[in-house]
Design an enzyme around this catalytic site. Structure first.
Site, PDB file in Angstrom:
ATOM      1  N   HIS A  25       0.444  -0.185   7.981  1.00 41.89           N
ATOM      2  CA  HIS A  25      -0.855  -0.677   7.500  1.00 41.89           C
ATOM      3  C   HIS A  25      -0.767  -2.183   7.326  1.00 41.89           C
ATOM      4  O   HIS A  25      -0.449  -2.683   6.251  1.00 41.89           O
ATOM      5  CB  HIS A  25      -1.226   0.031   6.194  1.00 41.89           C
ATOM      6  CG  HIS A  25      -2.609  -0.261   5.703  1.00 41.89           C
ATOM      7  ND1 HIS A  25      -3.283   0.578   4.833  1.00 41.89           N
ATOM      8  CD2 HIS A  25      -3.462  -1.292   5.937  1.00 41.89           C
ATOM      9  CE1 HIS A  25      -4.477   0.079   4.574  1.00 41.89           C
ATOM     10  NE2 HIS A  25      -4.597  -1.070   5.218  1.00 41.89           N
ATOM     11  N   HIS A  27      -3.038  -5.554   8.823  1.00 39.58           N
ATOM     12  CA  HIS A  27      -4.116  -6.126   9.654  1.00 39.58           C
ATOM     13  C   HIS A  27      -3.577  -7.442  10.183  1.00 39.58           C
ATOM     14  O   HIS A  27      -3.262  -8.337   9.387  1.00 39.58           O
ATOM     15  CB  HIS A  27      -5.370  -6.367   8.816  1.00 39.58           C
ATOM     16  CG  HIS A  27      -5.900  -5.123   8.185  1.00 39.58           C
ATOM     17  ND1 HIS A  27      -6.947  -4.401   8.721  1.00 39.58           N
ATOM     18  CD2 HIS A  27      -5.525  -4.458   7.065  1.00 39.58           C
ATOM     19  CE1 HIS A  27      -7.193  -3.353   7.951  1.00 39.58           C
ATOM     20  NE2 HIS A  27      -6.338  -3.360   6.938  1.00 39.58           N
ATOM     21  N   HIS A 205      -9.266   3.996   6.971  1.00 38.86           N
ATOM     22  CA  HIS A 205      -9.241   3.582   5.561  1.00 38.86           C
ATOM     23  C   HIS A 205     -10.174   4.523   4.805  1.00 38.86           C
ATOM     24  O   HIS A 205     -11.332   4.726   5.208  1.00 38.86           O
ATOM     25  CB  HIS A 205      -9.771   2.159   5.393  1.00 38.86           C
ATOM     26  CG  HIS A 205      -8.817   1.076   5.792  1.00 38.86           C
ATOM     27  ND1 HIS A 205      -8.221   1.010   7.016  1.00 38.86           N
ATOM     28  CD2 HIS A 205      -8.381  -0.012   5.096  1.00 38.86           C
ATOM     29  CE1 HIS A 205      -7.442  -0.072   7.064  1.00 38.86           C
ATOM     30  NE2 HIS A 205      -7.517  -0.711   5.915  1.00 38.86           N
ATOM     31  N   GLU A 208      -9.928   3.786  -0.853  1.00 38.14           N
ATOM     32  CA  GLU A 208      -9.478   2.502  -1.412  1.00 38.14           C
ATOM     33  C   GLU A 208     -10.479   2.147  -2.518  1.00 38.14           C
ATOM     34  O   GLU A 208     -10.174   2.257  -3.697  1.00 38.14           O
ATOM     35  CB  GLU A 208      -9.434   1.412  -0.331  1.00 38.14           C
ATOM     36  CG  GLU A 208      -8.994   0.043  -0.863  1.00 38.14           C
ATOM     37  CD  GLU A 208      -9.088  -1.075   0.192  1.00 38.14           C
ATOM     38  OE1 GLU A 208      -9.827  -0.939   1.191  1.00 38.14           O
ATOM     39  OE2 GLU A 208      -8.425  -2.121  -0.019  1.00 38.14           O
ATOM     40  N   ASP A 286      -0.775  -4.602   4.147  1.00 39.03           N
ATOM     41  CA  ASP A 286      -2.229  -4.743   4.325  1.00 39.03           C
ATOM     42  C   ASP A 286      -2.586  -6.113   4.908  1.00 39.03           C
ATOM     43  O   ASP A 286      -2.776  -6.240   6.116  1.00 39.03           O
ATOM     44  CB  ASP A 286      -2.956  -4.478   2.996  1.00 39.03           C
ATOM     45  CG  ASP A 286      -4.381  -3.970   3.185  1.00 39.03           C
ATOM     46  OD1 ASP A 286      -4.789  -3.747   4.340  1.00 39.03           O
ATOM     47  OD2 ASP A 286      -5.093  -3.788   2.178  1.00 39.03           O
ATOM     48  N   ASP A 287      -2.716  -7.132   4.062  1.00 40.07           N
ATOM     49  CA  ASP A 287      -3.077  -8.491   4.500  1.00 40.07           C
ATOM     50  C   ASP A 287      -2.123  -9.466   3.819  1.00 40.07           C
ATOM     51  O   ASP A 287      -2.478 -10.136   2.836  1.00 40.07           O
ATOM     52  CB  ASP A 287      -4.527  -8.785   4.105  1.00 40.07           C
ATOM     53  CG  ASP A 287      -5.493  -7.806   4.761  1.00 40.07           C
ATOM     54  OD1 ASP A 287      -5.775  -7.955   5.956  1.00 40.07           O
ATOM     55  OD2 ASP A 287      -5.920  -6.855   4.067  1.00 40.07           O
TER      56      ASP A 287
HETATM   57  N1  HPA Z   1      -9.689  -2.626   3.429  1.00 33.28           N
HETATM   58  C1  HPA Z   1     -10.671  -2.558   4.321  1.00 33.28           C
HETATM   59  N2  HPA Z   1     -10.771  -3.395   5.346  1.00 33.28           N
HETATM   60  C2  HPA Z   1      -9.838  -4.333   5.499  1.00 33.28           C
HETATM   61  C3  HPA Z   1      -8.804  -4.454   4.608  1.00 33.28           C
HETATM   62  C4  HPA Z   1      -8.711  -3.536   3.530  1.00 33.28           C
HETATM   63  O1  HPA Z   1      -7.811  -3.562   2.668  1.00 33.28           O
HETATM   64  N3  HPA Z   1      -8.056  -5.490   5.048  1.00 33.28           N
HETATM   65  C5  HPA Z   1      -8.621  -5.973   6.165  1.00 33.28           C
HETATM   66  N4  HPA Z   1      -9.716  -5.272   6.446  1.00 33.28           N
HETATM   67 ZN    ZN Z   2      -6.257  -2.282   5.205  1.00 32.54          ZN
END
Ligand code: HPA
Ligand code: ZN
Length: 345
Positions: A25, A27, A205, A208, A286-287
């Site tokens: 996971h 991006h 996703h 969250e 994630d990011d």
């Molecule tokens: N959630 C949803 N979309 C996203 C995320 C995330 O954590 N990071 C980049 N796009």
């Molecule tokens: Zn994500």
């Protein structure tokens, strides 16, 4: 081919960097570091609405997913050419390999680029070239998962899938990301059915910011093989039972959850309870450019924050390798390295 000599983990230290693992996971646009934003802006003549690297970094303070996505999409303006996408992925792969990542399944957002006039070929060719070089450059493998932006709706997702199918061999699967609440997985059932018919892996996703019902929908209507995030599943005991019974992997991102206020503090992250419940939890970044760290930082943060011991960290690494879309021979090579006794030297 992977060279097993490059795959041997450094076994001396008890930190998770010593553990071979998969990152599932990430991006790739979320690995765009502030200094690269400015480097690419200069290279491409893009005017930025930030005074400098420090000014941009000062904005890495978010109240929820939406406030993050605004900055995330605005920084992407600097990504214009195949070379930019190569450099972006190459930098991530170099960094991830230092954290013991032996295989990465990397999300990208085609709609966020095509909508700015960047050809899809530039995106997939640039990312793909970096991935093709990763086994020899960094001793790791990787694959691409194209995510649909759920807030653009199902028709735009279907158009995007049709464009992606001209590059079928460049991707291993499809996912669903961006603003979650108000865009339930059910909207995308036809898109995912078409992707499945092309033998693409499917993830989404869910859970969250969205409710447990979105996780049910992702399982039942999109037939996903993994749930990205999924932390809100804990609110529904029947859902937890289903996820445990079917050992559906959850790609949890602890530092992201703190930064986007899904949980208040790392000490309150439910990952220990999730492991205790028997969920197939994995840890991911994630990011990483925006949320304070790469995968090793996430392992370290949860280990310290909720008190996971080295056995739990090993379980998390094992789960990631079990959950990866790897052929069984490669999976076994990685699992054997994970389970090999520690080198006393
Ligand atoms: N959630 C949803 N979309 C996203 C995320 C995330 O954590 N990071 C980049 N796009
Ligand atoms: Zn994500």
């Amino acid at each position: 081919m992977l060279d097993p000599a490059n795959l041997t983990a450094r076994r001396a230290q008890p930190r998770s960097a010593a553990l071979p693992k998969a990152e599932l996971h990430i991006h790739i646009e979320g690995s765009l570091e502030a200094d690269m934003v400015f480097r690419l802006a200069a290279r491409n003549g893009v005017q930025l609405p930030f005074a400098g690297v420090e000014d941009l970094r000062a904005r890495y303070s978010f109240s929820n997913l939406g406030s993050f996505l605004e900055l995330y999409y605005s920084c992407m303006a600097v990504l214009r050419t195949e070379e930019d996408f190569f450099d972006l992925a190459d930098a991530y792969l170099a960094r991830a390999s230092k954290d013991g990542v032996r295989h990465a399944e990397i999300f990208f957002d085609p709609q966020a680029h095509v909508s700015r006039g960047v050809p899809l070929e530039a995106v997939v060719d640039g990312l793909g070239a970096a991935i093709a070089a990763a086994p020899s450059s960094y001793g790791m493998s990787a694959g691409l998962i194209a995510c649909f932006l759920r807030d653009k709706g199902p028709d735009a997702a279907m158009d995007t899938l049709d464009q992606l199918l001209h590059h079928r061999d460049a991707i291993i699967g499809v996912g669903l990301d961006s603003a979650e609440v108000g865009y339930p997985p059910a909207l995308f059932a036809d898109v995912f059915a078409k992707a499945r018919a092309q033998d693409l892996h499917c993830v989404a996703h869910a859970g969250e910011e969205g409710p447990p019902s979105y996780v049910w929908e992702a399982l039942d209507l999109l037939c996903v093989e993994r749930i990205d995030h999924g932390v809100r599943s804990l609110e529904d005991p029947d859902l937890v039972m289903r996820l445990v019974d079917e050992q559906v992997p959850l790609t949890v991102c602890p530092l992201s959850n703190v930064r986007l206020k899904v949980v208040e503090r790392i000490e309150e992250h439910p990952i220990a309870a999730m492991l205790e419940a028997g969920l197939a939890v994995t840890v991911n970044s994630d990011d990483p450019a925006y949320f304070g760290g790469y995968v090793e930082d996430n392992f370290t943060a949860v280990a310290a924050g909720v008190g996971l011991d080295s056995q739990a960290l090993r379980t998390l690494a094992r789960n990631s390798l079990q959950a990866a879309f790897l052929d069984e021979t490669t999976r076994k090579i990685h699992l054997d390295h994970l389970d090999a006794p520690a080198d006393p030297h």
